[in-house]
Write a protein that holds these residues in place. Structure first.
Motif, short mmCIF file in Angstrom:
data_model
loop_
_atom_site.label_atom_id
_atom_site.label_comp_id
_atom_site.label_asym_id
_atom_site.label_seq_id
_atom_site.Cartn_x
_atom_site.Cartn_y
_atom_site.Cartn_z
N THR A 266 32.85 44.78 103.17
CA THR A 266 32.87 45.31 102.02
C THR A 266 32.74 43.79 101.02
O THR A 266 32.28 43.62 99.95
CB THR A 266 33.62 46.22 101.39
OG1 THR A 266 33.02 47.34 102.24
CG2 THR A 266 33.56 46.62 100.24
N PHE A 267 34.53 43.17 101.45
CA PHE A 267 34.50 42.04 100.23
C PHE A 267 33.76 40.77 100.54
O PHE A 267 33.33 40.23 99.79
CB PHE A 267 35.96 41.74 100.76
CG PHE A 267 36.84 42.90 99.79
CD1 PHE A 267 37.35 42.73 98.55
CD2 PHE A 267 38.06 43.12 100.59
CE1 PHE A 267 37.79 43.80 97.63
CE2 PHE A 267 38.88 44.43 100.01
CZ PHE A 267 38.80 44.86 98.79
N VAL A 268 33.25 40.47 101.71
CA VAL A 268 32.07 39.75 101.96
C VAL A 268 30.87 40.11 101.57
O VAL A 268 30.73 38.74 101.26
CB VAL A 268 32.01 39.28 103.70
CG1 VAL A 268 30.58 38.63 103.66
CG2 VAL A 268 33.60 39.07 104.60
N GLY A 269 30.44 41.13 101.41
CA GLY A 269 29.31 41.14 100.81
C GLY A 269 29.71 40.79 100.03
O GLY A 269 28.90 40.04 98.12
N ILE A 270 31.08 41.36 98.52
CA ILE A 270 30.82 41.25 97.13
C ILE A 270 30.29 39.58 97.19
O ILE A 270 30.17 38.96 96.44
CB ILE A 270 32.14 41.58 96.89
CG1 ILE A 270 32.09 43.35 96.35
CG2 ILE A 270 32.55 40.79 95.56
CD1 ILE A 270 33.80 43.99 96.64
N THR A 271 31.09 38.47 98.15
CA THR A 271 31.72 37.03 97.80
C THR A 271 29.94 36.39 98.14
O THR A 271 30.02 36.06 97.40
CB THR A 271 32.76 36.53 98.85
OG1 THR A 271 33.86 37.52 98.90
CG2 THR A 271 32.30 35.18 98.78
N ASP A 272 29.73 36.80 99.44
CA ASP A 272 28.08 36.88 99.14
C ASP A 272 27.36 36.44 98.22
O ASP A 272 26.11 35.79 97.71
CB ASP A 272 27.43 37.31 100.35
CG ASP A 272 26.54 36.66 101.26
OD1 ASP A 272 25.84 35.55 100.74
OD2 ASP A 272 25.50 36.94 101.39
N GLN A 273 27.57 38.11 97.33
CA GLN A 273 26.54 38.33 96.57
C GLN A 273 26.69 37.37 95.30
O GLN A 273 25.49 37.10 94.54
CB GLN A 273 26.04 39.97 96.18
CG GLN A 273 25.22 40.25 97.26
CD GLN A 273 23.92 40.29 97.21
OE1 GLN A 273 23.47 40.07 96.61
NE2 GLN A 273 23.86 39.93 98.21
N TYR A 274 27.95 37.34 94.79
CA TYR A 274 28.51 36.65 93.63
C TYR A 274 28.06 34.85 93.74
O TYR A 274 27.87 34.45 92.46
CB TYR A 274 29.98 36.57 93.88
CG TYR A 274 30.89 36.13 92.41
CD1 TYR A 274 30.69 36.43 91.26
CD2 TYR A 274 31.23 34.99 92.94
CE1 TYR A 274 31.07 35.66 90.02
CE2 TYR A 274 31.64 33.48 91.91
CZ TYR A 274 31.93 34.63 90.56
OH TYR A 274 32.47 33.73 89.51
N LEU A 275 28.04 34.76 94.69
CA LEU A 275 27.66 33.16 95.20
C LEU A 275 26.20 32.96 95.06
O LEU A 275 26.02 31.99 94.41
CB LEU A 275 28.20 32.65 96.74
CG LEU A 275 29.35 32.64 96.70
CD1 LEU A 275 29.58 31.80 98.30
CD2 LEU A 275 30.31 30.70 95.91
N LYS A 276 25.82 33.78 95.65
CA LYS A 276 24.04 33.69 95.27
C LYS A 276 23.62 33.67 93.42
O LYS A 276 22.82 33.07 93.31
CB LYS A 276 23.38 34.85 96.03
CG LYS A 276 23.35 34.81 97.34
CD LYS A 276 22.62 36.09 98.78
CE LYS A 276 22.86 35.50 100.08
NZ LYS A 276 22.23 36.37 100.62
N ALA A 277 24.87 34.30 93.31
CA ALA A 277 24.30 34.94 91.44
C ALA A 277 24.24 33.38 90.54
O ALA A 277 24.55 33.32 89.95
CB ALA A 277 24.84 35.93 90.89
#
Length: 202
Positions: free
Chosen positions: A82-93
């Motif tokens: 869950t936290f990895v997904g949040i991090t990944d999406q934040y970096l992409k955005a």
């Protein structure tokens, strides 16, 4: 009070030096090899792992008394993902260029032994504050390791630091430093130096 402060300091400091995840425990090597060709990548990966490790450790600690032992690994993996997904999406955005350079390695934090290791061995048996201290110490140690390797690799491999040219026009880049074998070499030298220093102190 003094003993409590010393205990907290020791937990924090151990992750940075004595139990450094990369140089001492030799964990998280995949990212150390893959993303340390540039300092900006190393810092981004370090911060990403810090966020995931701290958040995971705190959550695991909070639910440690209600998590059945037989399904704990599944629960931990779900929290980490869950936290990895949040991090990944934040970096992409917010930082698409860094996200693109780091490729799939952000998503692979899910498999990082450091995150799961701290959740299983420390957070699952300690309170949230202690778990956070442990996670932040290990994360700082991990980040410093990545940055240490990336500084050498970027200077020798590209003649730059954080993308800024620091070597002269006649500088010949070391191609090996821009690829994984260069990371193996630099990491090996660091481990040898730090272990030699540790033996001299004992």
């Amino acid at each position: 009070m003094n003993n409590t402060i010393k205990h907290h300091y020791r937990i924090l400091a151990d992750g940075i030096w004595k139990n450094n995840p990369t140089f001492v425990m030799v964990l998280g090597i995949c990212s150390a090899l893959a993303v340390t060709n540039r300092v900006s990548n190393a810092v981004a990966m370090g911060i990403a792992v810090m966020f995931v490790t701290c958040a995971t450790s705190v959550i695991v600690s909070l639910i440690r008394n209600i998590t059945p032992r037989r399904i704990r690994m599944i629960v931990y993996t779900t929290i980490i993902a869950t936290f990895v997904g949040i991090t990944d999406q934040y970096l992409k955005a917010k930082y698409p260029a860094i996200s693109e350079r780091m490729g799939p390695y952000v998503a692979l934090i899910i498999t990082n032994c450091i995150v799961m290791g701290r959740a299983e061995t420390f957070a699952s048996i300690n309170n949230p504050f202690m778990s956070f201290l442990d996670a932040i110490g290990v994360s700082i140690g991990y980040t410093l390791s990545l940055v240490s390797v990336s500084i050498v690799r970027e200077i020798l491999g590209f003649g730059t630091i954080w993308g800024y040219k620091i070597m002269g026009e006649n500088w010949t880049s070391w191609v090996i430093m821009s690829i994984s074998p260069g990371a193996f070499l630099v990491l090996g030298v660091y481990i040898w130096l730090l272990r030699s220093i540790s033996r001299q102190k004992t």
